[in-house]
Motif scaffolding. Structure first.
Motif, PDB file in Angstrom:
ATOM      1  N   PRO A  47       0.637  -1.274   0.031  1.00 39.01           N
ATOM      2  CA  PRO A  47       0.017  -0.050   0.036  1.00 39.01           C
ATOM      3  C   PRO A  47       0.746   1.175  -0.049  1.00 39.01           C
ATOM      4  CG  PRO A  47      -0.241  -1.319   1.904  1.00 39.01           C
ATOM      5  CD  PRO A  47       0.663  -2.122   1.104  1.00 39.01           C
ATOM      6  N   ILE A  48       0.359   2.205  -0.532  1.00 36.32           N
ATOM      7  CA  ILE A  48       1.001   3.581  -0.475  1.00 36.32           C
ATOM      8  C   ILE A  48       0.277   4.607   0.534  1.00 36.32           C
ATOM      9  CG2 ILE A  48       1.554   5.837  -2.054  1.00 36.32           C
ATOM     10  CD1 ILE A  48       0.903   4.014  -4.612  1.00 36.32           C
ATOM     11  N   PRO A  49       1.171   4.724   1.472  1.00 35.64           N
ATOM     12  CA  PRO A  49       0.647   5.391   2.724  1.00 35.64           C
ATOM     13  C   PRO A  49       0.172   6.942   2.373  1.00 35.64           C
ATOM     14  CG  PRO A  49       2.891   4.727   3.050  1.00 35.64           C
ATOM     15  CD  PRO A  49       2.489   4.268   1.749  1.00 35.64           C
ATOM     16  N   ASN A  50      -0.778   7.207   3.022  1.00 34.48           N
ATOM     17  CA  ASN A  50      -1.169   8.694   2.730  1.00 34.48           C
ATOM     18  C   ASN A  50      -0.243   9.538   3.715  1.00 34.48           C
ATOM     19  OD1 ASN A  50      -2.273  11.130   3.276  1.00 34.48           O
ATOM     20  ND2 ASN A  50      -4.299  10.313   2.989  1.00 34.48           N
ATOM     21  N   GLU A  51       0.549  10.627   2.896  1.00 29.68           N
ATOM     22  CA  GLU A  51       1.404  11.533   3.709  1.00 29.68           C
ATOM     23  C   GLU A  51       0.810  12.103   4.849  1.00 29.68           C
ATOM     24  OE1 GLU A  51       3.359  13.743   1.125  1.00 29.68           O
ATOM     25  OE2 GLU A  51       4.206  12.275  -0.218  1.00 29.68           O
ATOM     26  N   LYS A  52      -0.302  12.567   4.723  1.00 35.79           N
ATOM     27  CA  LYS A  52      -1.097  13.054   5.949  1.00 35.79           C
ATOM     28  C   LYS A  52      -1.447  12.252   7.094  1.00 35.79           C
ATOM     29  CE  LYS A  52      -3.099  16.680   2.714  1.00 35.79           C
ATOM     30  NZ  LYS A  52      -4.356  17.258   2.425  1.00 35.79           N
ATOM     31  N   THR A  53      -1.949  10.846   6.762  1.00 35.62           N
ATOM     32  CA  THR A  53      -2.385  10.338   7.987  1.00 35.62           C
ATOM     33  C   THR A  53      -1.648   9.058   7.997  1.00 35.62           C
ATOM     34  OG1 THR A  53      -3.771   8.494   6.410  1.00 35.62           O
ATOM     35  CG2 THR A  53      -4.852  10.774   7.234  1.00 35.62           C
ATOM     36  N   GLY A  54      -0.568   8.801   7.184  1.00 28.96           N
ATOM     37  CA  GLY A  54       0.113   7.406   7.460  1.00 28.96           C
ATOM     38  C   GLY A  54      -0.682   5.976   7.054  1.00 28.96           C
ATOM     39  N   GLY A  55      -1.959   6.325   7.188  1.00 31.34           N
ATOM     40  CA  GLY A  55      -2.567   4.944   6.624  1.00 31.34           C
ATOM     41  C   GLY A  55      -2.911   4.837   5.102  1.00 31.34           C
ATOM     42  N   SER A  56      -3.899   4.126   4.611  1.00 29.81           N
ATOM     43  CA  SER A  56      -3.952   3.967   3.224  1.00 29.81           C
ATOM     44  C   SER A  56      -5.202   4.442   2.973  1.00 29.81           C
ATOM     45  CB  SER A  56      -4.033   2.385   2.896  1.00 29.81           C
ATOM     46  OG  SER A  56      -5.072   1.512   3.665  1.00 29.81           O
ATOM     47  N   VAL A  57      -5.870   5.152   3.648  1.00 37.01           N
ATOM     48  CA  VAL A  57      -7.211   5.794   3.340  1.00 37.01           C
ATOM     49  C   VAL A  57      -6.885   7.368   2.805  1.00 37.01           C
ATOM     50  CG1 VAL A  57      -9.196   6.908   4.046  1.00 37.01           C
ATOM     51  CG2 VAL A  57      -8.598   4.715   5.019  1.00 37.01           C
ATOM     52  N   TYR A  58      -7.329   7.431   1.563  1.00 39.16           N
ATOM     53  CA  TYR A  58      -7.453   8.857   1.096  1.00 39.16           C
ATOM     54  C   TYR A  58      -8.757   9.672   0.953  1.00 39.16           C
ATOM     55  CZ  TYR A  58      -2.602   7.778  -0.568  1.00 39.16           C
ATOM     56  OH  TYR A  58      -1.139   7.592  -0.590  1.00 39.16           O
ATOM     57  N   TYR A  59      -8.614  10.821   1.582  1.00 41.43           N
ATOM     58  CA  TYR A  59     -10.070  11.582   1.624  1.00 41.43           C
ATOM     59  C   TYR A  59     -10.188  12.608   0.252  1.00 41.43           C
ATOM     60  CZ  TYR A  59      -9.615   9.895   6.355  1.00 41.43           C
ATOM     61  OH  TYR A  59      -9.474   9.221   7.364  1.00 41.43           O
TER      62      TYR A  59
END
Length: 77
Positions: A47-59
């Protein structure tokens, strides 16, 4: 033996796609299956981590309705 990139990119995946949010979508499990059918011995997803959250969820700024009719603003990548 795994086919070359040139051979792999010629595989027509459209018959395996489904509509999702109005666009053609190839399920990740089907993608893995197609890779194995075409010679891949090992297939994995990082997975490509979201830079803002560190998770894999993109808002998104746009609210959409998911397949269950729930209003949502995030995609998992």
């Amino acid at each position: 033996m795994l086919k070359s990139f040139d051979e792999m990119r010629k595989i027509n995946v459209l018959p395996f796609c489904k509509k999702r949010d109005g666009i053609d979508y190839l399920n990740w499990a089907k993608c893995i299956e197609l890779l194995h059918e075409n010679g891949a011995e090992k297939v994995y997803f990082t997975p490509i981590p979201n830079e803002k959250t560190g998770g894999s969820v993109y808002y998104t700024d746009v609210e959409f309705e998911d397949k269950n009719g729930k209003k949502n603003r995030c995609y998992e990548a």
